[in-house]
Design an enzyme around this catalytic site. Structure first.
Site, PDB file in Angstrom:
ATOM      1  N   SER A 137       0.750  -1.075   0.146  1.00  0.00           N
ATOM      2  CA  SER A 137      -0.002  -0.014   0.006  1.00  0.00           C
ATOM      3  C   SER A 137       0.891   1.278   0.021  1.00  0.00           C
ATOM      4  CB  SER A 137      -0.963  -0.136   1.212  1.00  0.00           C
ATOM      5  OG  SER A 137      -1.380   1.225   1.437  1.00  0.00           O
ATOM      6  N   GLU A 139      -0.048   3.681   1.767  1.00  0.00           N
ATOM      7  CA  GLU A 139       0.210   4.023   3.142  1.00  0.00           C
ATOM      8  C   GLU A 139       1.619   3.774   3.759  1.00  0.00           C
ATOM      9  OE1 GLU A 139      -2.023   5.314   5.712  1.00  0.00           O
ATOM     10  OE2 GLU A 139      -2.861   6.183   4.226  1.00  0.00           O
ATOM     11  N   TYR A 161      -1.754  -0.179  10.830  1.00  0.00           N
ATOM     12  CA  TYR A 161      -1.985  -0.975   9.457  1.00  0.00           C
ATOM     13  C   TYR A 161      -0.662  -0.570   8.489  1.00  0.00           C
ATOM     14  CZ  TYR A 161      -3.637  -1.187   4.593  1.00  0.00           C
ATOM     15  OH  TYR A 161      -3.892  -1.318   3.155  1.00  0.00           O
TER      16      TYR A 161
HETATM   17  P1  NAP Z   1     -11.325  -4.742   1.456  1.00  0.00           P
HETATM   18  O1  NAP Z   1     -12.551  -4.158   0.703  1.00  0.00           O
HETATM   19  O2  NAP Z   1     -11.416  -4.231   2.927  1.00  0.00           O
HETATM   20  O3  NAP Z   1     -11.273  -6.336   1.438  1.00  0.00           O
HETATM   21  C1  NAP Z   1     -10.538  -6.882   2.672  1.00  0.00           C
HETATM   22  C2  NAP Z   1     -10.593  -8.589   2.166  1.00  0.00           C
HETATM   23  O4  NAP Z   1     -10.188  -9.239   3.358  1.00  0.00           O
HETATM   24  C3  NAP Z   1     -12.089  -8.778   2.593  1.00  0.00           C
HETATM   25  O5  NAP Z   1     -12.405 -10.054   1.840  1.00  0.00           O
HETATM   26  C4  NAP Z   1     -12.233  -9.479   3.896  1.00  0.00           C
HETATM   27  O6  NAP Z   1     -13.117 -10.316   4.440  1.00  0.00           O
HETATM   28  C5  NAP Z   1     -10.892 -10.044   3.991  1.00  0.00           C
HETATM   29  N1  NAP Z   1     -10.170 -10.304   5.279  1.00  0.00           N
HETATM   30  C6  NAP Z   1     -10.418  -9.455   6.405  1.00  0.00           C
HETATM   31  N2  NAP Z   1      -9.633 -10.061   7.405  1.00  0.00           N
HETATM   32  C7  NAP Z   1      -9.275 -11.112   7.107  1.00  0.00           C
HETATM   33  C8  NAP Z   1      -8.648 -12.102   7.914  1.00  0.00           C
HETATM   34  N3  NAP Z   1      -8.392 -11.942   9.118  1.00  0.00           N
HETATM   35  N4  NAP Z   1      -8.533 -13.372   7.171  1.00  0.00           N
HETATM   36  C9  NAP Z   1      -8.915 -13.388   6.051  1.00  0.00           C
HETATM   37  N5  NAP Z   1      -9.409 -12.546   5.346  1.00  0.00           N
HETATM   38  C10 NAP Z   1      -9.700 -11.532   6.064  1.00  0.00           C
HETATM   39  O7  NAP Z   1     -10.041  -4.431   0.870  1.00  0.00           O
HETATM   40  P2  NAP Z   1      -9.659  -3.946  -0.682  1.00  0.00           P
HETATM   41  O8  NAP Z   1      -9.799  -2.326  -0.927  1.00  0.00           O
HETATM   42  O9  NAP Z   1     -10.232  -5.048  -1.499  1.00  0.00           O
HETATM   43  O10 NAP Z   1      -8.279  -3.954  -0.607  1.00  0.00           O
HETATM   44  C11 NAP Z   1      -7.468  -5.387  -0.975  1.00  0.00           C
HETATM   45  C12 NAP Z   1      -6.290  -5.496  -0.352  1.00  0.00           C
HETATM   46  O11 NAP Z   1      -5.534  -4.378  -0.980  1.00  0.00           O
HETATM   47  C13 NAP Z   1      -5.847  -5.263   1.188  1.00  0.00           C
HETATM   48  O12 NAP Z   1      -4.832  -5.763   1.511  1.00  0.00           O
HETATM   49  C14 NAP Z   1      -5.667  -3.604   1.434  1.00  0.00           C
HETATM   50  O13 NAP Z   1      -5.080  -3.477   2.432  1.00  0.00           O
HETATM   51  C15 NAP Z   1      -4.639  -3.635   0.156  1.00  0.00           C
HETATM   52  N6  NAP Z   1      -4.630  -2.076  -0.443  1.00  0.00           N
HETATM   53  C16 NAP Z   1      -5.868  -1.630  -0.990  1.00  0.00           C
HETATM   54  C17 NAP Z   1      -6.074  -0.274  -1.516  1.00  0.00           C
HETATM   55  C18 NAP Z   1      -7.334   0.314  -1.854  1.00  0.00           C
HETATM   56  O14 NAP Z   1      -7.286   1.580  -2.228  1.00  0.00           O
HETATM   57  N7  NAP Z   1      -8.404  -0.380  -2.111  1.00  0.00           N
HETATM   58  C19 NAP Z   1      -4.804   0.222  -1.666  1.00  0.00           C
HETATM   59  C20 NAP Z   1      -3.451  -0.243  -1.511  1.00  0.00           C
HETATM   60  C21 NAP Z   1      -3.648  -1.634  -0.915  1.00  0.00           C
HETATM   61  P3  NAP Z   1     -14.478  -9.952   4.921  1.00  0.00           P
HETATM   62  O15 NAP Z   1     -15.367  -9.794   3.497  1.00  0.00           O
HETATM   63  O16 NAP Z   1     -15.049 -11.081   5.483  1.00  0.00           O
HETATM   64  O17 NAP Z   1     -14.411  -8.965   5.618  1.00  0.00           O
HETATM   65  N1  GDD Z   2     -12.633   6.844   5.962  1.00  0.00           N
HETATM   66  C1  GDD Z   2     -12.640   8.084   6.198  1.00  0.00           C
HETATM   67  N2  GDD Z   2     -13.861   8.643   6.650  1.00  0.00           N
HETATM   68  N3  GDD Z   2     -11.641   9.219   5.642  1.00  0.00           N
HETATM   69  C2  GDD Z   2     -11.888  10.170   5.828  1.00  0.00           C
HETATM   70  C3  GDD Z   2     -12.834  10.991   6.458  1.00  0.00           C
HETATM   71  C4  GDD Z   2     -14.029   9.979   6.829  1.00  0.00           C
HETATM   72  O1  GDD Z   2     -15.011  10.304   7.483  1.00  0.00           O
HETATM   73  N4  GDD Z   2     -12.982  12.265   6.576  1.00  0.00           N
HETATM   74  C5  GDD Z   2     -11.745  12.461   5.953  1.00  0.00           C
HETATM   75  N5  GDD Z   2     -10.937  11.624   5.743  1.00  0.00           N
HETATM   76  C6  GDD Z   2      -9.659  11.478   5.088  1.00  0.00           C
HETATM   77  C7  GDD Z   2      -8.828  10.331   5.939  1.00  0.00           C
HETATM   78  O2  GDD Z   2      -8.209  10.971   7.067  1.00  0.00           O
HETATM   79  C8  GDD Z   2      -7.608  10.203   4.804  1.00  0.00           C
HETATM   80  O3  GDD Z   2      -6.839  11.174   4.715  1.00  0.00           O
HETATM   81  C9  GDD Z   2      -8.548  10.224   3.433  1.00  0.00           C
HETATM   82  O4  GDD Z   2      -9.684  10.710   3.722  1.00  0.00           O
HETATM   83  C10 GDD Z   2      -8.920   8.794   2.717  1.00  0.00           C
HETATM   84  O5  GDD Z   2      -9.106   7.907   3.634  1.00  0.00           O
HETATM   85  P1  GDD Z   2      -9.699   6.538   3.471  1.00  0.00           P
HETATM   86  O6  GDD Z   2     -10.823   6.660   2.248  1.00  0.00           O
HETATM   87  O7  GDD Z   2     -10.163   6.039   4.613  1.00  0.00           O
HETATM   88  O8  GDD Z   2      -8.581   5.833   2.552  1.00  0.00           O
HETATM   89  P2  GDD Z   2      -6.804   5.584   3.315  1.00  0.00           P
HETATM   90  O9  GDD Z   2      -6.228   6.530   2.391  1.00  0.00           O
HETATM   91  O10 GDD Z   2      -7.002   6.030   4.692  1.00  0.00           O
HETATM   92  O11 GDD Z   2      -6.418   4.140   3.061  1.00  0.00           O
HETATM   93  C11 GDD Z   2      -7.041   3.623   1.906  1.00  0.00           C
HETATM   94  O12 GDD Z   2      -5.993   3.538   0.829  1.00  0.00           O
HETATM   95  C12 GDD Z   2      -4.768   2.717   1.305  1.00  0.00           C
HETATM   96  C13 GDD Z   2      -3.848   3.154   0.276  1.00  0.00           C
HETATM   97  O13 GDD Z   2      -3.170   4.155   0.233  1.00  0.00           O
HETATM   98  C14 GDD Z   2      -7.327   2.115   2.311  1.00  0.00           C
HETATM   99  O14 GDD Z   2      -8.047   1.441   1.184  1.00  0.00           O
HETATM  100  C15 GDD Z   2      -6.370   1.324   2.665  1.00  0.00           C
HETATM  101  O15 GDD Z   2      -6.411  -0.162   2.869  1.00  0.00           O
HETATM  102  C16 GDD Z   2      -5.151   1.195   1.579  1.00  0.00           C
HETATM  103  O16 GDD Z   2      -3.922   0.703   1.904  1.00  0.00           O
END
Ligand code: NAP
Ligand code: GDD
Length: 359
Positions: A137, A139, A161
């Site tokens: 990520s 992050e 995280y």
């Molecule tokens: P998501 O929608 O939150 O999905 C997370 C998945 O992980 C769900 O299927 C969840 O299952 C499963 N999970 C949670 N805890 C688990 C456990 N203990 N054992 C097995 N499975 C578990 O996340 P996503 O957005 O698809 O992201 C996929 C991956 O990419 C994650 O690793 C995330 O950290 C990473 N990532 C995401 C982003 C982004 O912007 N989306 C960016 C960078 C990296 P349930 O449905 O049962 O909760």
């Molecule tokens: N969730 C959330 N809720 N975020 C908020 C809010 C709120 O009400 N208000 C402001 N934000 C700001 C957060 O503080 C952050 O700076 C930004 O919006 C994005 O927050 P999220 O959408 O929760 O995503 P994230 O950037 O923290 O994390 C996501 O992206 C990562 C990759 O950079 C997640 O998908 C992570 O799993 C992933 O790794």
């Protein structure tokens, strides 16, 4: 008959897991996913591709397991015998990781190590190569040390995280270097879609807009709206995961759009899409602040472009429109209120483009 390639996905019920499953099925794979037992169904995002396993046409199979339980991961690996594993499972909410740090680190950090150990043993014993994708990520860059961020930018994680993701990143590199595993880290910047979890900021906003239009909600409470993110479209990003595992040698790649926008800009564009002034609806609530914030993320995807031939296909404005439209449609308010202020011709063009992007 040649056997289908078999892939195993952790986190198959999540946003990325669902798009990746669709993509791999389209590529002819047999797809296996690990799901957790929950008291209510949690398979909404993959129900449309699920076929009863008694049906000889079935190519998607689900297995109960958890990243916190190494024995089960090993058993599933032995049973499935995949050639590719995509580790997408995670407690993926940054804010929640401050409330639940031990569990987050167990899943996001130790979970990866458990999988890598299982692959190391399986591969050593059978001689069968298993390619591994780790969902890293942006992050991990946290308090950013360089703008834009690329593969060589030092990490400075700012949440439980992100610390766990850094651990997994380096474990993946170490298993590649120590045991010769074909293991890749994707360093993915934020990617969104209509399937994004409802508590991430983009989806929280687009869902609230639909509810406001449908007169089911009056206010939207947010935290820091000055934070900036490099937001792309999830479907584009799962293609990059697969591309990484098709290369001759394993490597790590930044996947990003190269553009950054603030939450404030997302609000302007998304509320503007339905002709509403966001300032009339959005209120501040400090419960959505994080103990430490990541202020700015912007990635440089040059390596992925050059080596994988990957690039994003959806613009920021299209992503916003796609998500707002989907939430409006889910509440059945699209036809009456969608894209207020736009001519019907403009709206038809937008919708035509959106339908080619999504489904
Ligand atoms: P998501 O929608 O939150 O999905 C997370 C998945 O992980 C769900 O299927 C969840 O299952 C499963 N999970 C949670 N805890 C688990 C456990 N203990 N054992 C097995 N499975 C578990 O996340 P996503 O957005 O698809 O992201 C996929 C991956 O990419 C994650 O690793 C995330 O950290 C990473 N990532 C995401 C982003 C982004 O912007 N989306 C960016 C960078 C990296 P349930 O449905 O049962 O909760
Ligand atoms: N969730 C959330 N809720 N975020 C908020 C809010 C709120 O009400 N208000 C402001 N934000 C700001 C957060 O503080 C952050 O700076 C930004 O919006 C994005 O927050 P999220 O959408 O929760 O995503 P994230 O950037 O923290 O994390 C996501 O992206 C990562 C990759 O950079 C997640 O998908 C992570 O799993 C992933 O790794």
């Amino acid at each position: 008959m040649t056997q289908r390639k078999r892939a195993l996905i952790t986190g198959i019920t999540g946003q990325d897991g669902s798009y990746l499953s669709e993509f791999l099925l389209e590529q002819g794979y047999e797809v296996h996913g690990i799901i957790r037992r929950t008291s209510t169904f949690n398979t909404d995002r993959i129900d449309h591709i699920y076929v009863d396993p008694h049906n000889p046409e079935a190519r998607l199979f689900l297995h109960y397991g958890d990243l916190t339980e190494g024995v089960t991961l090993r058993r599933i690996l032995e049973e499935v015998q995949p050639v590719e594993i995509y580790n997408l499972g995670a407690q993926s909410h940054v804010r929640v990781s401050f409330d639940s740090p031990e569990y987050t680190v167990d899943t996001v950090g130790m979970g990866t190590l458990r999988l890598l150990e299982a692959i190391r043993d399986y591969q050593g014993r059978t001689g069968i190569e298993v390619r591994f994708y780790q969902a890293g990520s942006s992050e991990m860059f946290g308090k950013v040390q360089e703008i834009p961020q690329q593969e060589t930018t030092p990490f400075y994680p700012r949440s439980p995280y992100a610390c766990a993701k850094v651990f997994s990143h380096w474990q993946t590199v170490n298993y590649r270097e120590s045991y010769g595993l074909f293991a890749c880290n994707g360093i993915l910047f934020n990617h969104e879609s209509p399937r994004r979890g409802e508590t991430f900021v983009t989806r929280k906003i687009t869902r609230a807009i639909a509810r406001i239009v449908a007169q089911q909600q009056e206010k939207l409470y947010l935290g820091n709206i000055d934070a900036k993110r490099d937001w792309g479209y999830a479907k584009d990003y799962v293609r990059a995961m697969w591309l990484m595992l098709q290369q001759k040698t394993p490597d790590d790649y930044v996947i990003a759009t190269g553009e950054t926008h603030s939450v404030r800009e997302f609000l302007e564009l998304s509320f503007g899409y339905v002709n509403l002034d966001w300032q009339a609806y959005v209120e501040f609530d400090d419960r959505y602040l994080r103990p430490a914030e990541v202020d700015l993320l912007i990635g440089n995807p040059a390596k992925a472009k050059q080596q994988l031939g990957w690039q994003p296909s959806v613009t920021f404005a299209e992503l916003v429109a796609l998500m707002v439209e989907a939430d409006l449609q889910a509440l059945g308010v699209a036809a009456a209120n969608g894209a207020g202020g736009k001519s019907s011709a403009d709206l038809a063009t937008i919708r035509q483009r959106l339908s080619t992007i999504h489904e």
